[in-house]
Design an enzyme around this catalytic site. Structure first.
Site, mmCIF file in Angstrom:
data_model
loop_
_atom_site.group_PDB
_atom_site.id
_atom_site.type_symbol
_atom_site.label_atom_id
_atom_site.label_comp_id
_atom_site.label_asym_id
_atom_site.label_seq_id
_atom_site.Cartn_x
_atom_site.Cartn_y
_atom_site.Cartn_z
ATOM 1 N N GLU A 467 0.855 -1.189 0.000
ATOM 2 C CA GLU A 467 0.000 0.000 0.000
ATOM 3 C C GLU A 467 0.886 1.232 0.000
ATOM 4 O O GLU A 467 1.236 1.745 -1.044
ATOM 5 C CB GLU A 467 -0.941 -0.034 1.212
ATOM 6 C CG GLU A 467 -2.030 1.018 1.187
ATOM 7 C CD GLU A 467 -3.083 0.768 2.252
ATOM 8 O OE1 GLU A 467 -3.894 1.671 2.461
ATOM 9 O OE2 GLU A 467 -3.087 -0.313 2.859
ATOM 10 N N GLU A 743 -2.136 0.706 13.507
ATOM 11 C CA GLU A 743 -3.316 1.044 12.710
ATOM 12 C C GLU A 743 -4.604 0.767 13.480
ATOM 13 O O GLU A 743 -5.538 1.566 13.482
ATOM 14 C CB GLU A 743 -3.313 0.238 11.414
ATOM 15 C CG GLU A 743 -4.498 0.489 10.508
ATOM 16 C CD GLU A 743 -4.391 -0.266 9.204
ATOM 17 O OE1 GLU A 743 -5.028 0.158 8.222
ATOM 18 O OE2 GLU A 743 -3.650 -1.280 9.147
#
Length: 877
Positions: A467, A743
């Protein structure tokens, strides 16, 4: 104490070599006696012996002041000195000189062509050996100066006569290449020798043609070519100039890099090295002719901030043997970078290095990397003491599994043969925080490391999996913290230009910038609150923290188009209550498969952001002197606030979404009617209590909840949130041994296994936005005017802390606060830089205005519990 002016700086550069601005604004910092203030300044501009001395300017300003002379031409250098005069008539000596040099300011300045390998490649292959490029040339003995201007499709590292040019990495970085391709300027005077010289370059895939995207991703998103664009300009002592450019006279050969990519790592075969290839005398007769092509120079832009560099090296803290018998290096810190090794072994044998952020069951755990292989391989040439570091990749990791190492790995580590090199954009550190609570200090350190790892040319979301993109929502919530810890003004102002370039014609701001293809969730691009609001929030944050209205000017059209789009989407009722929204992303109550399924109504979030962005738009217009827009957007903001209150605030002051984020937004964005503010604050505190002081907010609510509690008189609840150690909480990760921000609140579960969600990063800075509250409220250092021209010192001790401190290198100089509770007394030491003033507000006391210098205040410690007592300045220095 004398008055001393530091060497001036230009725009947002520490070193202004190759600036893209012809009339760069000038800043300087002054050290002077307490209370001294500037009344006027003089600037002296030396342009190669021609000195401009404009008249004195009557101004107290010293940040980003106008260039006082004729604009610089391309390549032109100027030396600038500053002298200041105080309100009392005292005058400083001239400052040390600061030097600024323009880059190539006009497209017509570029003569170079883009050159690349002259052989056929399979564009779909995973193993496309990037080329080495070289050209030999001669120079005279009387070289006065030499500049190299260079960029690439892909990544480059240039050598001249066998010596590396510059110390930057992953250049030219990742921009919206079709709109803006960054070039760098290097002083290479010392690289040249009389007679024969060679310029050569390595190339790598990087973001340009390397694999990008989720779950396999895409290659060749910007093109299939790897090509170099370089222009070397040699100036001789007689004033003549010789220009050596990339053109069809260059030669190319496959490099020892068999493959390279950000996600998968680098494979390097040292047996394929071409010894001396970038030095004179090398025989390149069997090299290929290059393919040369014209590149539109109108898209070439000079950097606005520093490049990526190695800023630190770490040695392993342990060499582990896993249950399967593998050797794993623990560096003790989750970091972003790559390993450098020194090894001796048989030719053809290889060392394989695989990286991961965490261990599970004693082995490196790579599932969170998804499809990113994150593996580097070095094939040995058979020489003693071979040294290697990958050139064109980076990894997010704490642990490195090493296989194929010849000999004793533990002994090699002890000799320093394996080190981790930390890479990120080389920003200037500007902020520090410390408290009496070691866990809070570690939390702050985790925020710092997450920022370092994710500020690698662009502000990314995570640095390890498939990502690593520039999510707009993440930086929108984190920008205030980032702007305290580091000088991000140049880097983020550059990235915001890419945001504007990627913005759709209707005003839609993409979820991430630069834009790459993705799955259905992100494609086609749709407008979304909090993420799209980066167009208004982040320019305003940068203006508040760095005092630069130029950022507002540059981003004004982008911000306006965003707000006008939301105005159309909301319609006459001013409620943005339709369409796709992420809402309070990663609310801890959301299921792993649907992170947007939060407690708070996603349309409540959208309308709240609409109100705040309209307000920000009005403020931007006010700063820039656009009264019609200021009035229009102020009226729009008021309309949306009223609509929000009518739709989402109940008669008893509660919210339709009875959730922490709903109240945090309503309070933090000033959307609750004044009469209901106290009730909203009480309910928020009750929700915190009902949750056992655990976090119940996601990306949107987390940056706001602590302030919302504090401003409504519930700082004790904010401290209870801060100090909770059970998941979900900030300190849960600290207790679990985390060294960066995660996260998910529970990326690692209490049993030591990794959260089963497909998005489980251990280095994601967004939830670390609480550090801004640590700086402003716990320590008590906040901007009171743009650029910290006025500072607010308002410490609010609590949570059992006995001391806390913060320092911040403001545009005017170092501001600092340190407080401690000593017996029955709260003692506070303050530093106000020259050029700034400050307001002091201690618990239980009134306001005191102070000038520059060092100050000491004391009040009864009982005031911490909000018992009114007088505040007195014990001393001023």
């Amino acid at each position: 104490m004398s008055i001393t002016v530091g060497a001036p700086t230009f725009e947002h550069h520490r070193q202004a070599l190759g600036t893209g601005v012809a009339a760069p604004r000038i800043s300087w910092k002054t050290q002077a006696p307490p209370g001294w203030s500037q009344a006027a300044y003089e600037v002296q501009v030396d342009r190669g012996g021609t000195v401009d001395s404009p008249p004195s300017v009557h101004s107290a300003d010293s940040v980003l002041q106008p260039w006082p002379a004729a604009p610089l031409g391309s390549r032109e250098q100027a030396t600038v000195r500053v002298r200041v005069t105080g309100a009392d008539g005292t005058r400083s000596e001239w400052s040390e000189p600061g030097t600024v040099e323009a880059g190539l300011l006009e497209p017509s300045d570029w003569q170079a062509m883009a050159v690349g390998a002259g052989w056929e490649e399979d564009p779909a292959s995973d193993e496309r050996r990037p080329p080495l490029l070289r050209r030999e040339f001669a120079v005279r003995s009387d070289v006065a100066s030499a500049r190299l201007y260079v960029t690439a499709h892909g990544l480059y590292e240039v050598e001249i006569n066998g010596r590396r040019v510059g110390d930057d990495a992953m250049s030219p970085g990742w921009t919206t290449y079709n709109h803006r391709l960054r070039y760098y300027t290097y002083d290479v005077t010392g690289h040249l020798a009389s007679g024969a010289n060679v310029i050569g370059s390595w190339l790598g895939d990087g973001w340009y043609r390397g694999r990008l995207g989720w779950y396999g991703g895409f290659q060749n998103l910007y093109g299939t070519d790897l090509s170099l664009l370089a222009q070397l300009e040699v100036r001789y002592s007689d004033g003549s100039v010789e220009v050596i450019t990339t053109d069809d006279s260059w030669r190319a050969a496959p490099s020892p890099i068999v493959r390279s990519g950000n996600y998968d790592g680098e494979l390097y075969d040292a047996r394929l090295e071409l010894d001396g290839w970038s030095r004179p005398g090398f025989d390149d007769a069997d090299w290929h002719r290059v393919v040369a092509a014209h590149r539109d120079p109108a898209t070439l832009v000079a950097p606005e901030g520093p490049p990526v560099r190695c800023t630190q090296e770490l040695t392993p803290v342990a060499v582990l043997t896993t249950p399967s018998g593998r050797k794993v290096l623990d560096f003790g810190q989750n970091l972003v970078g790559r390993l450098r090794i020194r090894v001796s072994g048989e030719a053809g044998n290889s060392v394989l290095i695989s990286t991961a952020e965490v261990l599970q069951d004693g082995e490196i755990y790579t599932r969170p990397l998804r499809s990113a292989k994150s593996t580097d391989e070095y094939i040995m040439a058979g020489r003693p003491g071979e040294e290697w570091e990958p050139r064109f990749t980076f990894h997010g990791f704490r642990y490195s599994e090493v296989s194929g190492w010849p000999g004793d790995l533990e002994a090699a580590v002890a000799r320093g043969d394996v080190v981790a090199r930390v890479y990120h954009t080389d920003l200037e550190r500007t902020g520090w925080f410390e408290s009496s609570n070691p866990s809070v200090n570690r939390l702050h350190e985790n925020v710092l490391w997450s920022m370092r790892g994710n500020f690698l040319d662009i502000p990314t979301d995570c640095p390890q999996r498939d990502e690593r993109v520039g999510w707009t929502g993440d930086i929108q919530v984190f920008a205030p913290t980032a702007s305290y810890l580091y000088d991000v003004s140049g880097m983020l102002s550059s990235w915001l230009k890419d945001v504007a370039a990627e913005q759709l014609p209707d005003g839609t701001v993409p979820w991430y910038v630069p834009v790459i293809p993705a799955h259905k969730m992100w494609t086609p691009i749709r407008p979304g609150a909090a993420w799209g609001d980066v167009a208004t929030f982040t320019p305003w944050t940068l203006y508040e923290r760095f005092g630069d209205p130029g950022i507002l000017e540059a981003q004004y059209d982008s911000a306006k188009r965003w707000v006008e789009l939301v105005e159309r989407l909301a319609g006459p009722d001013r409620l943005w209550n339709e369409g796709f929204q992420l809402g309070d992303w990663l609310d801890p109550s959301a299921p792993p498969h649907d992170p947007a399924d939060a407690r708070t109504d996603r349309y409540l979030v959208a309308t709240a952001y609409f109100a705040r962005s309209a307000d920000r738009m009005a403020r931007m217009a006010g700063v820039l002197g656009r009264p019609d827009d200021e009035e229009r957007f102020a009226r729009l903001a008021a309309d949306v606030r009223r609509a929000f209150a009518a739709a989402y605030v109940l008669p008893d002051g509660r919210m339709t979404s009875d959730a922490q984020t709903a109240y945090s937004l309503a309070i933090g964005f000033e959307l609750v009617p004044e009469a209901d503010m106290a009730a909203a604050g009480r309910r928020l505190a009750e929700l915190v209590e009902e949750a056992g002081h655990r976090i119940a907010t996601g990306f949107v609510g987390t940056p706001l909840v602590s302030d919302a509690l504090t401003v409504t008189g519930h700082a004790d609840s904010a401290y209870s949130l801060l100090l909770e150690e059970q998941a979900p909480s900030w300190l849960y990760a600290v207790v679990q041994g985390g060294t960066t921000i995660w996260e998910r609140w529970d990326s690692m579960l209490p049993d030591g296994t990794v959260n089963p969600g497909k998005m489980t990063s251990f280095n994601h800075y967004a939830l670390g936005a609480v550090a801004d509250w640590l700086h402003r409220v716990v320590a008590g250092l906040a901007p009171g005017a743009p650029g910290y021209r006025h500072i607010v010192f308002r410490p609010q001790p609590g949570g059992g802390l006995t001391h806390a401190s913060a320092e911040h290198e403001t545009p005017y100089g170092r501001a600092a606060i340190a407080w401690r509770i000593d017996g029955g007394t709260l003692r506070v030491d303050l530093t106000v830089p020259t050029g700034a003033t400050a307001t002091v507000q201690l618990p239980g006391g009134g306001e005191v205005e102070i000038h520059s210098g060092k100050h000491h205040f004391e009040s009864a410690a009982a005031a911490v519990d909000r018992v009114p007592v007088p505040v007195r300045e014990a001393s001023a220095m």
